[in-house]
Design an enzyme around this catalytic site. Structure first.
Site, PDB file in Angstrom:
ATOM      1  CD  GLU A 137     -14.220  17.778   0.666  1.00  0.00           C
ATOM      2  OE1 GLU A 137     -14.048  19.003   0.664  1.00  0.00           O
ATOM      3  OE2 GLU A 137     -14.606  17.143  -0.350  1.00  0.00           O
ATOM      4  N   PRO A 172     -10.426  18.117 -16.252  1.00  0.00           N
ATOM      5  CG  PRO A 172     -11.939  19.019 -17.771  1.00  0.00           C
ATOM      6  CD  PRO A 172     -11.061  17.822 -17.551  1.00  0.00           C
ATOM      7  NE  ARG A 173     -12.099  19.101  -7.316  1.00  0.00           N
ATOM      8  CZ  ARG A 173     -11.707  18.179  -6.458  1.00  0.00           C
ATOM      9  NH1 ARG A 173     -10.849  17.247  -6.827  1.00  0.00           N
ATOM     10  NH2 ARG A 173     -12.151  18.181  -5.226  1.00  0.00           N
ATOM     11  N   GLY A 191     -13.062   9.327 -10.992  1.00  0.00           N
ATOM     12  CA  GLY A 191     -12.537   8.271 -10.137  1.00  0.00           C
ATOM     13  C   GLY A 191     -11.286   7.592 -10.661  1.00  0.00           C
ATOM     14  CG  ASN A 222      -4.749  16.001  -2.448  1.00  0.00           C
ATOM     15  OD1 ASN A 222      -3.677  16.326  -1.946  1.00  0.00           O
ATOM     16  ND2 ASN A 222      -5.257  14.783  -2.308  1.00  0.00           N
ATOM     17  CB  ILE A 246      -1.200  14.581  -0.937  1.00  0.00           C
ATOM     18  CG1 ILE A 246      -0.897  15.797  -0.066  1.00  0.00           C
ATOM     19  CG2 ILE A 246      -0.716  13.307  -0.249  1.00  0.00           C
ATOM     20  CD1 ILE A 246      -1.681  15.839   1.238  1.00  0.00           C
ATOM     21  CD  GLU A 247      -5.850  11.997  -5.006  1.00  0.00           C
ATOM     22  OE1 GLU A 247      -5.924  12.300  -6.213  1.00  0.00           O
ATOM     23  OE2 GLU A 247      -6.850  11.705  -4.328  1.00  0.00           O
TER      24      GLU A 247
END
Length: 429
Positions: free
Chosen positions: A75, A279-280, A321, A346, A348-349
């Site tokens: 977000e 990993p997320r 990051g 996501n 889209i990246e």
């Protein structure tokens, strides 16, 4: 004001439901207090700024503020173009950026430095919410995605603070959950000044629950621009990976998926293949390292910042990051959270960097974007890890197919940009 009449509840029911909701919050207070040290076992940031979670803030409140709430990493990244646009449009105001997770807070610091004021949004207790609003007195509030907190919304409305729900999405699963408490959902959604929904399905579900001012503006995540510094870092990594080695990225993987991916990758017959697993959640870095070691996989950590040896099979992306750099360094990207029922992360990246995307069957968090990407030829959906391995092998062996998907990914992102500007037109304060 109170939404549609098809909910068979009198107006008097609404405050009662909010009272019961608040009572439940207080009953859960011991759990909330214990959960912070429990989560801090893996991520010590949960023990920092604890007072902020209850509305006590040390920093000064020199405003005026425009307040943007972004729960966590995804977000916060999505909010970047909107925050920069708000800063340009309202130069006399400061941005107050609130989060719920330490990783979201760290991402805000990385993206904006000292240009924004950062803190945690308090839990949805009336007293905590009142202290937060009294401390910062925001001119307006912008909540990203699906942040529907009844006491917060009620308090903002009582103080005449315009409150917007932006980039709103509501999956069928979440919709079913909110329908169990129709009166509370209706009162809360009617408290927003306006709602900017990602897609038509999201808008319809929100309207059915009682939202009164909903507009479809698209997904602001399409407006995020890959940072040039990260693209350059990705090119540096690619050189360090070894000349000519094909690179497969597993991005933002969730618990249980790494084992499935390793099983599937054992069937991938691509000479010299290097797999990068990111990993997320950072608290799982050690868990995934232990899994790789237990399976006898030769791996290196990104945090070692070393040239990748020829015998290394996997790079463990234990950094935060840097996702755009990981995408820039790969040939094909697998999107985590989609092989098991987590709803997907996501995609889209990856498309914005021009990378072919593979997704599993579970994408309810990004259902419209995933469907559009598949339709555009930018992504391929697979039912399981075995099929994923076959598709990855095909793409890594077929440079023409990979290039076609890369071009389709870039075109897909370009076609859907512009949501941030539509959102800005909606924000009237």
């Amino acid at each position: 004001m109170h939404g549609r009449s098809h909910f068979p509840f009198p107006v008097s029911y609404l405050p009662v439901m909010r009272f019961l909701y608040t009572l439940l919050l207080y009953l859960l207070l011991p759990y909330a207090l214990l959960r912070l040290p429990w989560r801090a076992r893996r991520q010590r940031g949960y023990l920092e700024h604890v007072g902020e979670r209850f509305g006590y803030y040390a920093q000064s409140a020199d405003g005026p503020f425009i307040w943007v709430h972004a729960v966590s990493v995804g977000e916060t990244r999505a909010a970047e173009p909107l925050i920069r646009a708000l800063t340009a449009r309202h130069p006399r105001h400061r941005i107050l950026l609130t989060h719920m997770t330490p990783t979201g807070r760290e991402t805000g610091e990385t993206l904006f430095g000292e240009n924004v004021v950062r803190c945690y949004l308090p839990y949805d207790y009336p007293g905590a919410v009142a202290r937060f609003l009294r401390q910062f007195q925001p001119r307006a509030g912008v909540l990203m995605e699906t942040e529907i907190w009844p006491n917060l919304i009620h308090a903002c409305r009582g103080r005449d603070i315009p409150l917007y729900l932006v980039n709103a999405r509501l999956s069928e699963k979440s919709y079913s959950g909110y329908r169990r408490f129709p009166g509370l959902a209706r009162e809360s959604l009617a408290g927003f000044t306006a709602i900017a929904a990602q897609g038509a399905d999201d808008a319809q579900r929100l309207t059915d629950l009682g939202a009164t001012s909903v507009r479809v503006t698209g997904n602001v995540k399409f407006d995020v621009t890959p940072p040039p510094a990260q693209l350059e870092l990705g090119r540096e990594w690619r050189r360090d990976f070894g000349a000519g080695r094909p690179v497969l990225l597993a991005a933002s993987t969730r618990e249980g998926e790494e084992a499935l991916l390793l099983d599937g990758l054992a069937r991938v017959d691509v000479p010299g293949l290097l797999t990068v697993i990111v990993p997320r959640h950072p608290q799982r870095f050690e868990e995934v390292a232990d899994l790789l070691a237990a399976r006898g996989v030769h791996y290196q950590r990104r945090s070692e910042n070393a040239t990748i040896a020829a015998g290394t099979q996997v790079v463990l992306g234990d950094s935060m990051g840097e996702m755009f750099a990981y995408y820039a360094a790969c040939d094909v990207a697998i999107i985590g959270g989609s092989l098991l029922p987590f709803g997907g992360q996501n995609l889209i990246e990856a498309c914005a960097v021009g990378k072919p995307v593979l997704i599993g069957p579970s994408t309810y968090n990004f259902s419209e974007a995933a469907e559009l990407a598949v339709r555009a030829g930018a992504a391929i959906r697979v039912p399981d890890a075995a099929t994923l391995a076959k598709e990855a092998t095909r793409l890594l062996r077929d440079a023409d197919a990979t290039q076609r998907m890369a071009q389709a990914a870039l075109a897909f992102c370009a076609e859907h940009r512009g949501a941030s500007e539509k959102v800005l037109q909606l924000l009237e304060f």
